[in-house]
Design an enzyme around this catalytic site. Structure first.
Site, mmCIF file in Angstrom:
data_model
loop_
_atom_site.group_PDB
_atom_site.id
_atom_site.type_symbol
_atom_site.label_atom_id
_atom_site.label_comp_id
_atom_site.label_asym_id
_atom_site.label_seq_id
_atom_site.Cartn_x
_atom_site.Cartn_y
_atom_site.Cartn_z
ATOM 1 N N SER A 69 6.033 -0.368 10.282
ATOM 2 C CA SER A 69 4.692 -0.284 9.710
ATOM 3 C C SER A 69 4.486 1.137 9.209
ATOM 4 O O SER A 69 4.940 2.095 9.850
ATOM 5 C CB SER A 69 3.645 -0.596 10.784
ATOM 6 O OG SER A 69 2.372 -0.151 10.360
ATOM 7 N N HIS A 113 8.885 1.111 3.652
ATOM 8 C CA HIS A 113 9.924 1.087 4.692
ATOM 9 C C HIS A 113 10.771 -0.168 4.465
ATOM 10 O O HIS A 113 10.511 -0.944 3.521
ATOM 11 C CB HIS A 113 9.295 1.121 6.088
ATOM 12 C CG HIS A 113 8.212 0.098 6.296
ATOM 13 N ND1 HIS A 113 8.457 -1.257 6.317
ATOM 14 C CD2 HIS A 113 6.867 0.238 6.467
ATOM 15 C CE1 HIS A 113 7.328 -1.900 6.511
ATOM 16 N NE2 HIS A 113 6.342 -1.022 6.598
ATOM 17 N N GLN A 156 5.436 -11.784 7.081
ATOM 18 C CA GLN A 156 4.913 -12.475 8.272
ATOM 19 C C GLN A 156 4.234 -11.481 9.221
ATOM 20 O O GLN A 156 3.402 -11.846 10.037
ATOM 21 C CB GLN A 156 6.038 -13.193 9.013
ATOM 22 C CG GLN A 156 5.535 -13.900 10.279
ATOM 23 C CD GLN A 156 6.635 -14.402 11.187
ATOM 24 O OE1 GLN A 156 7.652 -14.897 10.710
ATOM 25 N NE2 GLN A 156 6.430 -14.298 12.483
ATOM 26 N N LYS A 157 4.601 -10.194 9.097
ATOM 27 C CA LYS A 157 3.974 -9.144 9.904
ATOM 28 C C LYS A 157 2.451 -9.276 9.889
ATOM 29 O O LYS A 157 1.788 -9.120 10.902
ATOM 30 C CB LYS A 157 4.415 -7.796 9.343
ATOM 31 C CG LYS A 157 3.649 -6.603 9.792
ATOM 32 C CD LYS A 157 4.145 -6.153 11.124
ATOM 33 C CE LYS A 157 3.381 -4.963 11.680
ATOM 34 N NZ LYS A 157 2.534 -4.253 10.766
ATOM 35 N N ASP A 158 1.903 -9.553 8.689
ATOM 36 C CA ASP A 158 0.454 -9.746 8.548
ATOM 37 C C ASP A 158 0.209 -11.241 8.392
ATOM 38 O O ASP A 158 -0.095 -11.736 7.309
ATOM 39 C CB ASP A 158 -0.044 -8.974 7.327
ATOM 40 C CG ASP A 158 0.223 -7.485 7.461
ATOM 41 O OD1 ASP A 158 -0.630 -6.791 8.019
ATOM 42 O OD2 ASP A 158 1.311 -7.027 7.058
ATOM 43 N N TYR A 173 4.063 3.985 0.958
ATOM 44 C CA TYR A 173 4.728 4.577 2.122
ATOM 45 C C TYR A 173 5.741 3.561 2.647
ATOM 46 O O TYR A 173 5.716 3.122 3.794
ATOM 47 C CB TYR A 173 3.736 5.012 3.215
ATOM 48 C CG TYR A 173 4.271 6.212 3.963
ATOM 49 C CD1 TYR A 173 4.307 7.463 3.354
ATOM 50 C CD2 TYR A 173 4.785 6.090 5.247
ATOM 51 C CE1 TYR A 173 4.838 8.559 4.009
ATOM 52 C CE2 TYR A 173 5.321 7.187 5.907
ATOM 53 C CZ TYR A 173 5.342 8.416 5.283
ATOM 54 O OH TYR A 173 5.873 9.503 5.926
ATOM 55 N N MET A 175 0.840 -1.197 0.000
ATOM 56 C CA MET A 175 0.000 0.000 0.000
ATOM 57 C C MET A 175 0.878 1.252 0.000
ATOM 58 O O MET A 175 0.398 2.357 0.247
ATOM 59 C CB MET A 175 -0.945 -0.011 1.195
ATOM 60 C CG MET A 175 -1.923 -1.193 1.143
ATOM 61 S SD MET A 175 -3.459 -0.898 2.020
ATOM 62 C CE MET A 175 -2.875 -0.673 3.687
ATOM 63 N N ARG A 177 1.895 2.649 9.429
ATOM 64 C CA ARG A 177 1.026 3.297 10.426
ATOM 65 C C ARG A 177 1.800 3.810 11.644
ATOM 66 O O ARG A 177 1.234 4.566 12.430
ATOM 67 C CB ARG A 177 -0.079 2.335 10.867
ATOM 68 C CG ARG A 177 -1.112 2.092 9.791
ATOM 69 C CD ARG A 177 -2.324 1.331 10.317
ATOM 70 N NE ARG A 177 -3.428 1.349 9.377
ATOM 71 C CZ ARG A 177 -3.724 0.361 8.522
ATOM 72 N NH1 ARG A 177 -2.987 -0.733 8.518
ATOM 73 N NH2 ARG A 177 -4.746 0.473 7.695
ATOM 74 N N HIS A 225 9.048 -3.572 3.669
ATOM 75 C CA HIS A 225 8.647 -3.801 2.268
ATOM 76 C C HIS A 225 9.863 -4.156 1.404
ATOM 77 O O HIS A 225 9.829 -5.073 0.587
ATOM 78 C CB HIS A 225 8.016 -2.541 1.680
ATOM 79 C CG HIS A 225 6.761 -2.075 2.345
ATOM 80 N ND1 HIS A 225 6.693 -0.909 3.064
ATOM 81 C CD2 HIS A 225 5.519 -2.609 2.386
ATOM 82 C CE1 HIS A 225 5.454 -0.731 3.513
ATOM 83 N NE2 HIS A 225 4.725 -1.757 3.128
HETATM 84 P P1 AMP Z 1 1.335 -2.984 3.460
HETATM 85 O O1 AMP Z 1 1.943 -1.925 2.600
HETATM 86 O O2 AMP Z 1 1.267 -2.630 4.904
HETATM 87 O O3 AMP Z 1 0.042 -3.521 2.905
HETATM 88 O O4 AMP Z 1 2.338 -4.212 3.416
HETATM 89 C C1 AMP Z 1 2.775 -4.768 2.202
HETATM 90 C C2 AMP Z 1 3.555 -6.025 2.500
HETATM 91 O O5 AMP Z 1 4.664 -5.710 3.351
HETATM 92 C C3 AMP Z 1 2.722 -7.081 3.249
HETATM 93 O O6 AMP Z 1 3.046 -8.365 2.742
HETATM 94 C C4 AMP Z 1 3.178 -6.906 4.676
HETATM 95 O O7 AMP Z 1 3.044 -8.081 5.450
HETATM 96 C C5 AMP Z 1 4.654 -6.564 4.477
HETATM 97 N N1 AMP Z 1 5.200 -5.876 5.654
HETATM 98 C C6 AMP Z 1 4.665 -4.836 6.322
HETATM 99 N N2 AMP Z 1 5.428 -4.508 7.390
HETATM 100 C C7 AMP Z 1 6.476 -5.369 7.385
HETATM 101 C C8 AMP Z 1 7.625 -5.552 8.235
HETATM 102 N N3 AMP Z 1 7.836 -4.783 9.307
HETATM 103 N N4 AMP Z 1 8.500 -6.538 7.920
HETATM 104 C C9 AMP Z 1 8.288 -7.320 6.831
HETATM 105 N N5 AMP Z 1 7.238 -7.203 5.999
HETATM 106 C C10 AMP Z 1 6.345 -6.237 6.268
#
Ligand code: AMP
Length: 298
Positions: A193, A42, A156-158, A40, A38, A195, A45
């Site tokens: 995150s 870090h 694995q975070k999610d 933003y 999504m 967030r 990702h």
């Molecule tokens: P998001 O942008 O939050 O939807 O996350 C995109 C992908 O990045 C998803 O597969 C998340 O599980 C992964 N992700 C988010 N935060 C982390 C993290 N701290 N470490 C590893 N993967 C992450």
């Protein structure tokens, strides 16, 4: 142009162009790796992109804040966005293409078909965020059809999201290998995150209780504790010390079925969702007798 110059990264903003590009890459015999996000971005990702990069020919990431996975009172409109910074970060880890559509490009005004899973999705984030997983699975299925990857990497975070995507891929016969990457953390242990951006300095400091609670769970496991009520009690105790924290859930579930367990005798997920005032953060750890800390269930 210098011959040594790296090939420019492409930004593609329509599903049709992305799909046509993917199909022509396939015809050339190229393999595609995919990391949906999504935005933003870090280091969490980027770590997923780095896992995919050496395994495939073309690396695609998507940046799409998916409206169908946000509830009416959630943070769809305030979710942080910075496409220019994201683009630079993608370039640095060797992304070849960013798929960056708008919501109207992804969803026809009268779209009406969703991917729904009611077993693994019933507890944890599924009970706190009733339409979340339906929206998430739907957009991931759509992205799979658009990007046509051979390999996709999720964090694995999610953990519940990962498990659901793994199940959807199997049950709907997507010809895609699904890999998980470990949780990347800040120096003080807070899981990265997008967030985290919302946290005030005090909340940011208090949010490390998530990591402390999970390390406590790992310690109990290493000491041989197998009854989960002890874990719940100790975790509650640690979270309660943070004034801004309100627990959404503390769940200890079987890693494959996502059903609660009272005694740990197979790989088990300790999953937490905690509000720090208005910001809801999740984190987890896997307890198992042998092996690494990533989730790979087959
Ligand atoms: P998001 O942008 O939050 O939807 O996350 C995109 C992908 O990045 C998803 O597969 C998340 O599980 C992964 N992700 C988010 N935060 C982390 C993290 N701290 N470490 C590893 N993967 C992450």
């Amino acid at each position: 142009m210098l011959l040594t110059q790296a090939k420019a990264m492409q930004i593609i903003d329509t599903p049709l162009e992305m799909q046509q590009t993917a199909r022509s890459l396939k015809r050339e015999g190229k393999t595609i790796g995919f990391v949906p996000t999504m935005g933003y971005l870090h280091a969490g990702h980027l770590s997923l992109m780095q896992i995919a990069r050496p395994k495939i020919d073309v690396l695609v990431t998507s940046i799409f804040v998916n409206p169908t996975q946000f509830g009416p009172n959630e943070d769809l409109n305030t979710y942080p966005r910075d496409i220019e910074r994201d683009t630079r970060m993608c370039q640095e880890v060797g992304v070849d293409m960013i798929f960056y559509p708008t919501p109207p490009q992804m969803y026809a005004p009268d779209h009406s078909v969703y991917v729904v899973e009611n077993y693994l999705a019933s507890g944890l984030c599924g009970s706190s965020r009733p339409i979340h997983f339906r929206g998430m699975l739907t957009v991931v299925a759509k992205l799979f059809n658009v990007v046509q990857p051979d390999l996709a990497v999720f964090g694995q975070k999610d953990a519940q999201q990962f498990r659901l995507i793994q199940q959807m891929t199997r049950d709907l016969n997507f010809p895609i290998e699904i890999l998980a990457g470990p949780i990347i953390r800040e120096k003080d242990g807070l899981a990265m995150s997008s967030r985290n951006e919302y946290l005030s300095p005090v909340e940011r400091q208090e949010a490390i209780c998530l990591n402390q609670a999970l390390r406590k769970a790992e310690q109990l496991f290493a000491q041989g504790e197998r009854w989960t009520n002890r874990y719940e009690h100790e975790i509650e105790e640690i979270i309660r010390r943070s004034k801004s924290a309100h627990t959404d859930y503390i769940e200890i579930v079987d890693l494959k079925t996502f059903q609660p367990v009272s005694k740990i005798d197979s790989p088990t997920l300790v999953a937490l969702a905690v509000f720090f005032e208005k910001t809801r953060l999740i984190d987890n750890t896997v307890l198992r007798d042998e092996g690494d800390d990533t989730i790979q269930i087959n």
